[in-house]
Write a protein that holds these residues in place. Structure first.
Motif, PDB file in Angstrom:
ATOM      1  N   PHE A 175      -0.036  -4.719  -2.585  1.00  0.00           N
ATOM      2  CA  PHE A 175       0.809  -5.739  -1.945  1.00  0.00           C
ATOM      3  C   PHE A 175       0.563  -7.057  -2.671  1.00  0.00           C
ATOM      4  O   PHE A 175      -0.575  -7.531  -2.721  1.00  0.00           O
ATOM      5  CB  PHE A 175       0.430  -5.890  -0.473  1.00  0.00           C
ATOM      6  CG  PHE A 175       0.634  -4.621   0.311  1.00  0.00           C
ATOM      7  CD1 PHE A 175       1.844  -4.378   0.942  1.00  0.00           C
ATOM      8  CD2 PHE A 175      -0.380  -3.676   0.384  1.00  0.00           C
ATOM      9  CE1 PHE A 175       2.043  -3.201   1.654  1.00  0.00           C
ATOM     10  CE2 PHE A 175      -0.187  -2.499   1.099  1.00  0.00           C
ATOM     11  CZ  PHE A 175       1.022  -2.252   1.732  1.00  0.00           C
ATOM     12  N   ASP A 176       1.610  -7.612  -3.234  1.00  0.00           N
ATOM     13  CA  ASP A 176       1.472  -8.846  -4.001  1.00  0.00           C
ATOM     14  C   ASP A 176       2.568  -9.845  -3.655  1.00  0.00           C
ATOM     15  O   ASP A 176       3.637  -9.468  -3.171  1.00  0.00           O
ATOM     16  CB  ASP A 176       1.532  -8.518  -5.500  1.00  0.00           C
ATOM     17  CG  ASP A 176       0.214  -7.928  -6.003  1.00  0.00           C
ATOM     18  OD1 ASP A 176      -0.699  -8.709  -6.302  1.00  0.00           O
ATOM     19  OD2 ASP A 176       0.113  -6.685  -6.050  1.00  0.00           O
ATOM     20  N   ALA A 192       2.211  -8.390  -8.946  1.00  0.00           N
ATOM     21  CA  ALA A 192       2.366  -6.935  -8.740  1.00  0.00           C
ATOM     22  C   ALA A 192       2.054  -6.188 -10.039  1.00  0.00           C
ATOM     23  O   ALA A 192       1.460  -5.109 -10.044  1.00  0.00           O
ATOM     24  CB  ALA A 192       3.783  -6.611  -8.273  1.00  0.00           C
ATOM     25  N   ARG A 193       2.439  -6.802 -11.140  1.00  0.00           N
ATOM     26  CA  ARG A 193       2.184  -6.196 -12.444  1.00  0.00           C
ATOM     27  C   ARG A 193       0.667  -6.078 -12.700  1.00  0.00           C
ATOM     28  O   ARG A 193       0.191  -5.133 -13.310  1.00  0.00           O
ATOM     29  CB  ARG A 193       2.849  -7.098 -13.502  1.00  0.00           C
ATOM     30  CG  ARG A 193       2.712  -6.659 -14.914  1.00  0.00           C
ATOM     31  CD  ARG A 193       3.596  -5.463 -15.158  1.00  0.00           C
ATOM     32  NE  ARG A 193       3.033  -4.646 -16.212  1.00  0.00           N
ATOM     33  CZ  ARG A 193       3.738  -4.020 -17.136  1.00  0.00           C
ATOM     34  NH1 ARG A 193       5.033  -4.072 -17.123  1.00  0.00           N
ATOM     35  NH2 ARG A 193       3.134  -3.297 -18.063  1.00  0.00           N
ATOM     36  N   ASN A 208       5.803   0.825  -9.609  1.00  0.00           N
ATOM     37  CA  ASN A 208       5.964  -0.533  -9.102  1.00  0.00           C
ATOM     38  C   ASN A 208       7.374  -0.555  -8.549  1.00  0.00           C
ATOM     39  O   ASN A 208       8.320  -0.355  -9.291  1.00  0.00           O
ATOM     40  CB  ASN A 208       5.811  -1.498 -10.280  1.00  0.00           C
ATOM     41  CG  ASN A 208       6.061  -2.932  -9.898  1.00  0.00           C
ATOM     42  OD1 ASN A 208       6.870  -3.228  -9.020  1.00  0.00           O
ATOM     43  ND2 ASN A 208       5.379  -3.842 -10.559  1.00  0.00           N
ATOM     44  N   PHE A 209       7.524  -0.720  -7.248  1.00  0.00           N
ATOM     45  CA  PHE A 209       8.885  -0.633  -6.703  1.00  0.00           C
ATOM     46  C   PHE A 209       9.323  -1.884  -5.970  1.00  0.00           C
ATOM     47  O   PHE A 209      10.258  -1.842  -5.157  1.00  0.00           O
ATOM     48  CB  PHE A 209       9.061   0.610  -5.830  1.00  0.00           C
ATOM     49  CG  PHE A 209       7.953   0.848  -4.860  1.00  0.00           C
ATOM     50  CD1 PHE A 209       7.781   0.008  -3.770  1.00  0.00           C
ATOM     51  CD2 PHE A 209       7.079   1.909  -5.042  1.00  0.00           C
ATOM     52  CE1 PHE A 209       6.760   0.231  -2.878  1.00  0.00           C
ATOM     53  CE2 PHE A 209       6.051   2.129  -4.150  1.00  0.00           C
ATOM     54  CZ  PHE A 209       5.891   1.288  -3.065  1.00  0.00           C
ATOM     55  N   GLY A 210       8.642  -2.991  -6.243  1.00  0.00           N
ATOM     56  CA  GLY A 210       9.103  -4.281  -5.717  1.00  0.00           C
ATOM     57  C   GLY A 210       9.218  -4.298  -4.210  1.00  0.00           C
ATOM     58  O   GLY A 210       8.263  -4.013  -3.493  1.00  0.00           O
ATOM     59  N   VAL A 244       7.172  -8.766   0.581  1.00  0.00           N
ATOM     60  CA  VAL A 244       6.030  -8.601  -0.302  1.00  0.00           C
ATOM     61  C   VAL A 244       6.376  -7.585  -1.404  1.00  0.00           C
ATOM     62  O   VAL A 244       7.193  -6.681  -1.187  1.00  0.00           O
ATOM     63  CB  VAL A 244       4.799  -8.172   0.536  1.00  0.00           C
ATOM     64  CG1 VAL A 244       4.937  -6.734   1.047  1.00  0.00           C
ATOM     65  CG2 VAL A 244       3.501  -8.355  -0.211  1.00  0.00           C
ATOM     66  N   HIS A 245       5.776  -7.758  -2.580  1.00  0.00           N
ATOM     67  CA  HIS A 245       6.016  -6.829  -3.699  1.00  0.00           C
ATOM     68  C   HIS A 245       4.998  -5.705  -3.658  1.00  0.00           C
ATOM     69  O   HIS A 245       3.805  -5.942  -3.550  1.00  0.00           O
ATOM     70  CB  HIS A 245       5.918  -7.561  -5.041  1.00  0.00           C
ATOM     71  CG  HIS A 245       7.146  -8.356  -5.338  1.00  0.00           C
ATOM     72  ND1 HIS A 245       8.072  -7.975  -6.272  1.00  0.00           N
ATOM     73  CD2 HIS A 245       7.618  -9.497  -4.771  1.00  0.00           C
ATOM     74  CE1 HIS A 245       9.067  -8.852  -6.291  1.00  0.00           C
ATOM     75  NE2 HIS A 245       8.810  -9.795  -5.395  1.00  0.00           N
TER      76      HIS A 245
END
Ligand code: ATP
Ligand code: MG
Length: 445
Positions: free
Chosen positions: A163-164, A170-171, A288-290, A311-312
């Protein structure tokens, strides 16, 4: 452990319905027993290996800064209705109705549940980043369960979720898992290649599958040969530092699964003698699905500018039970399994050649006690079976070292140490053998 008290139901016949070598060996060596299509009981030896694989996966998740938790196997259907996946997931989802007529499901994965947990507690930019994982049984009602634990219906997965605040952060979570996976597979004795992958029903744009090459693999893969031999980053990586160069180094060369393969690019980018076109086993998959789940499920965080945004997220799976099949595919010979030291169920097999001979028993007990004390987890074959059967069984179950103790050798003050992988044999005194095994001096080839 003493074999006389243990439970290794070795099969003499090769099971006819097992199509690939790892499945055959897992059944023959008494690691697993099929209870229903794609559903297995883990017998003591198999269970021990499973726990060792799990522990390595866990240690590398922890090292990468992920926090372990445990979510239940059963999940309320309503969570999946929120994300829209309850209907989309189709027949692979095992749906259950409880006595109050409430819809439940046996989790095939946990994006919805972890998102629900996150949104219940985390509301602000100060609450991220978070990286959470668990190691839990999953159920997917696969249309064709096969190849033993490779494609089971019930299987053990490590799944992590990040969670970013934004895409850049997120990367960085993605990179942590990318590097942790390379180290994990290396510790398991595997050469896993990260390959650009399709994101499938989990969705998103950035995704890699970690593939080990094996003729029996279910996917067709294409990559640059140098990737297969590239060393893992190593356990001293600074996970709080910039991981991008390490990731770039491993994503610069061509590597793609069938769905993502571009034949023209492959030919243009990879010199002919470096083109690997092979079959592979997917042992891990990162996405990574945003905001795919955070948006419909309203997992929002307030940014420093006071505005609330979804959240990303990312998710990161390892097939813990599938890995056992993968390790055996990569490490066996015509006599059986050859465990890498890191996951072997026992470190040394002691073969008592004459369980009715006092001197032999005494020497076996000495070795057993000393190797236990040295943490080598010996398995002592103290059964009354004939020598040939003991040798065959010990080879089949694949412990890296065998200590063979019999009356004839003992008279000359000698016993034999055999390295399972190379087949190399050493004649030594009992003390020398114990000391060298205890100190890990023998090379397992
Ligand atoms: P596959 O393409 O092999 O069906 P998947 O893409 O559906 O797998 P993911 O959702 O990415 O699987 O799951 C993460 C990991 O769990 C996979 O990389 C794989 O190692 C493992 N896994 C998935 N399905 C199974 C299964 N049926 N049996 C054993 N392990 C599995
Ligand atoms: Mg996958």
């Amino acid at each position: 452990m003493r074999l006389s008290r243990y439970f290794i139901p070795v099969l003499k016949e090769t099971p006819s319905d097992a199509q690939i070598v790892s499945h055959r060996l897992m059944l023959r060596a008494g690691l697993i027993r099929q209870e229903a299509a794609g559903i297995y009981a883990w017998l003591p030896l198999g269970h021990r290996v499973l726990r060792k694989i799990e522990q390595i996966v866990r240690e590398e998740q922890d090292r990468a800064g992920a926090a372990e938790m445990l979510m239940p196997t059963l999940q309320p259907a309503d969570l999946w209705r929120e994300s829209g996946r309850y209907d989309d997931y189709g027949q692979e989802m095992l749906r259950i109705v409880d006595r109050h007529k409430r819809d439940l499901l046996y989790g095939p994965t946990n994006e919805e549940m972890i998102t629900e947990i996150f949104r219940s507690y985390c509301r602000s930019y100060k609450d991220v980043p978070k990286l959470l994982y668990h190691i839990q049984w999953k159920f997917r009602d696969e249309i064709r369960p096969r190849f033993g634990v490779m494609r089971g219906r019930e299987f053990l997965m490590k799944d992590a979720y990040s969670f970013d605040l934004d895409e850049d952060s997120a990367r960085m979570s993605y990179n942590r898992m990318f590097i942790a996976y390379l180290n994990t597979f290396a510790r398991l004795g595997l050469k896993a290649v990260p390959m650009r992958a399709d994101t499938g029903p989990i969705g998103g744009d950035l995704s890699h599958e970690f593939i080990i090459l094996a003729d029996t693999g279910e996917s067709e893969v294409f990559c640059h040969a140098d990737l297969v031999e590239m060393a893992a980053p190593g356990l001293d990586v600074d996970f709080d530092g910039d991981l991008q160069p390490l990731v770039d180094q491993r994503t610069a060369l061509y590597a793609a699964t069938e769905e993502m393969h571009d034949a023209d690019r492959f030919v243009a980018e990879v010199p002919v003698d470096k083109r690997v076109s092979a079959r592979g086993i997917e042992v891990g998959h990162i996405f990574n699905f945003g905001t795919k789940y955070s948006e419909p499920m309203k997992a929002n965080v307030v940014h420093p500018d006071g505005k609330e945004r979804p959240v990303h997220m990312g998710s990161y799976g390892v097939g813990v039970s599938r890995l056992m099949g993968g390790i055996i595919e990569a490490s066996h010979d015509e006599n059986g399994i050859i465990w890498p030291d890191s996951v072997t169920p026992y470190g040394v097999g002691i073969i008592n050649m004459r369980a009715d001979d006092e001197a032999t028993n005494a020497a076996c007990e000495t070795a057993y006690a000393a190797l236990t004390k040295a943490g080598k987890e010996p398995l002592l074959d103290d059964t009354a079976d004939r020598a040939g059967a003991k040798f065959a069984r010990m080879d089949l179950i694949g412990l890296p070292y065998q200590l063979v103790i019999g009356p004839r050798g003992l008279k000359e003050g000698k016993i034999e140490v055999k390295a399972r992988r190379s087949g190399e044999k050493h004649e030594l005194s009992l003390d020398d053998a114990i000391n060298r095994l205890a100190e890990g001096i023998f090379a397992n080839g």
